[in-house]
Write a protein that holds these residues in place. Structure first.
Motif, short mmCIF file in Angstrom:
data_model
loop_
_atom_site.label_atom_id
_atom_site.label_comp_id
_atom_site.label_asym_id
_atom_site.label_seq_id
_atom_site.Cartn_x
_atom_site.Cartn_y
_atom_site.Cartn_z
N VAL A 93 2.90 0.98 -5.98
CA VAL A 93 2.36 1.98 -5.14
C VAL A 93 2.45 1.28 -3.74
O VAL A 93 1.88 0.18 -3.62
CB VAL A 93 0.75 2.32 -5.32
CG1 VAL A 93 0.03 3.21 -4.23
CG2 VAL A 93 0.89 3.02 -6.70
N TRP A 94 2.75 2.29 -2.66
CA TRP A 94 2.93 1.72 -1.31
C TRP A 94 2.01 2.57 -0.55
O TRP A 94 2.00 3.72 -0.64
CB TRP A 94 4.46 1.83 -0.64
CG TRP A 94 4.23 1.49 0.50
CD1 TRP A 94 3.82 0.47 1.40
CD2 TRP A 94 5.11 2.11 1.67
NE1 TRP A 94 4.03 0.34 2.69
CE2 TRP A 94 5.08 1.77 2.77
CE3 TRP A 94 6.13 3.18 1.50
CZ2 TRP A 94 5.65 2.03 3.94
CZ3 TRP A 94 6.94 3.59 2.55
CH2 TRP A 94 6.54 2.95 3.82
N ARG A 95 0.91 1.92 0.11
CA ARG A 95 0.13 2.40 1.19
C ARG A 95 0.48 2.02 2.55
O ARG A 95 0.00 1.27 3.06
CB ARG A 95 -1.57 2.01 0.76
CG ARG A 95 -1.95 2.52 -0.60
CD ARG A 95 -3.48 2.18 -0.97
NE ARG A 95 -3.91 2.78 -2.06
CZ ARG A 95 -3.67 2.17 -3.28
NH1 ARG A 95 -2.81 0.95 -3.26
NH2 ARG A 95 -4.08 2.87 -4.40
N ARG B 247 5.01 6.25 -4.20
CA ARG B 247 5.27 5.69 -5.23
C ARG B 247 6.67 5.16 -4.87
O ARG B 247 7.62 5.85 -4.47
CB ARG B 247 5.28 6.54 -6.48
CG ARG B 247 5.95 5.91 -7.76
CD ARG B 247 5.64 7.05 -8.73
NE ARG B 247 4.27 7.22 -8.96
CZ ARG B 247 3.94 7.86 -10.12
NH1 ARG B 247 4.63 8.53 -10.69
NH2 ARG B 247 2.53 8.12 -10.33
N GLU C 50 -1.15 7.20 -0.69
CA GLU C 50 -0.07 6.21 -1.08
C GLU C 50 1.24 7.17 -1.42
O GLU C 50 1.25 8.31 -1.60
CB GLU C 50 -0.76 5.82 -2.41
CG GLU C 50 -0.93 6.60 -3.52
CD GLU C 50 -1.77 6.11 -4.95
OE1 GLU C 50 -2.47 5.21 -4.29
OE2 GLU C 50 -1.49 6.59 -5.95
N THR D 223 -5.63 9.47 -1.53
CA THR D 223 -5.43 8.24 -2.03
C THR D 223 -4.57 7.45 -1.01
O THR D 223 -4.44 6.26 -0.70
CB THR D 223 -4.93 7.85 -3.20
OG1 THR D 223 -3.85 8.86 -3.34
CG2 THR D 223 -6.05 8.42 -4.12
#
Length: 184
Positions: free
Chosen positions: A96-98, A78, A76, A74
């Motif tokens: 969430v940071w991608r 946190r 990402e 995914t």
């Protein structure tokens, strides 16, 4: 047991070589203003969210990775703001940071590393591939920690950070979710 050790040793060698090229590309990308603004905005959104949800003071900000992200692909991290109770805080604010390009590049690297490993080790089991993935992820976690350290001044300079109600000893840390971490 020797087979697995040799597999991991080869994965480490291929990984080092591959990461050296990949990190240069990522560093070049993250010198661009639009990439830096995207990082700052991810944090600014969390700071705004805290202000909308509570009137308490934030005591710490966690930038954390979870190994399931590697398994589930995914890509990402946190971001979590905690009150004075830290992990015991009943109402932390999370998002969430991608990080753009990081996990895409990681997946490209893993594809190449796996191809190289299959040339030397024709029969690689799924659990062995997962072990390689988790070990190689450490390179990317270290790179993300370095990016966050590099971006601290910009994150702390944002209007949203300045407006965030926080304790005098507010700190930011990077590490494994609910595991070991380092203060930035």
């Amino acid at each position: 047991m020797f087979y697995r050790e040799k597999l991991m040793e080869d994965a480490e060698t291929f990984g080092r070589e591959r990461f050296a090229a990949s990190i240069r590309e990522l560093e070049k990308e993250y010198r661009k203003e639009e990439r830096r603004e995207a990082v700052t905005e991810a944090f600014a959104g969390l700071f705004r969210q805290w202000g909308q949800q509570t009137d308490r003071e934030a005591a710490s900000l966690g930038i954390c990775y979870l190994h399931r992200v590697i398994r589930m692909r995914t890509g990402e991290l946190r971001l979590t703001l905690y009150g004075k109770e830290f992990y015991m805080d009943r109402e932390p604010t999370e998002t969430v940071w991608r990080p753009l390009l990081f996990f895409e590049r990681y997946e490209q690297d893993m594809e190449e590393i796996t191809k190289q490993l299959q040339k030397r080790h024709p029969r690689i089991y799924r659990y062995e591939e997962e072990a390689v993935r988790l070990r190689y992820a450490e390179y990317y976690y270290a790179a993300l920690e370095s990016l966050c350290r590099d971006m601290l001044e910009e994150i702390r300079g944002s209007r949203e950070y300045m407006e965030l109600k926080r304790t005098e000893d507010f700190f930011i840390f990077f590490g494994k979710w609910r595991g070991e971490a380092a203060k930035l």
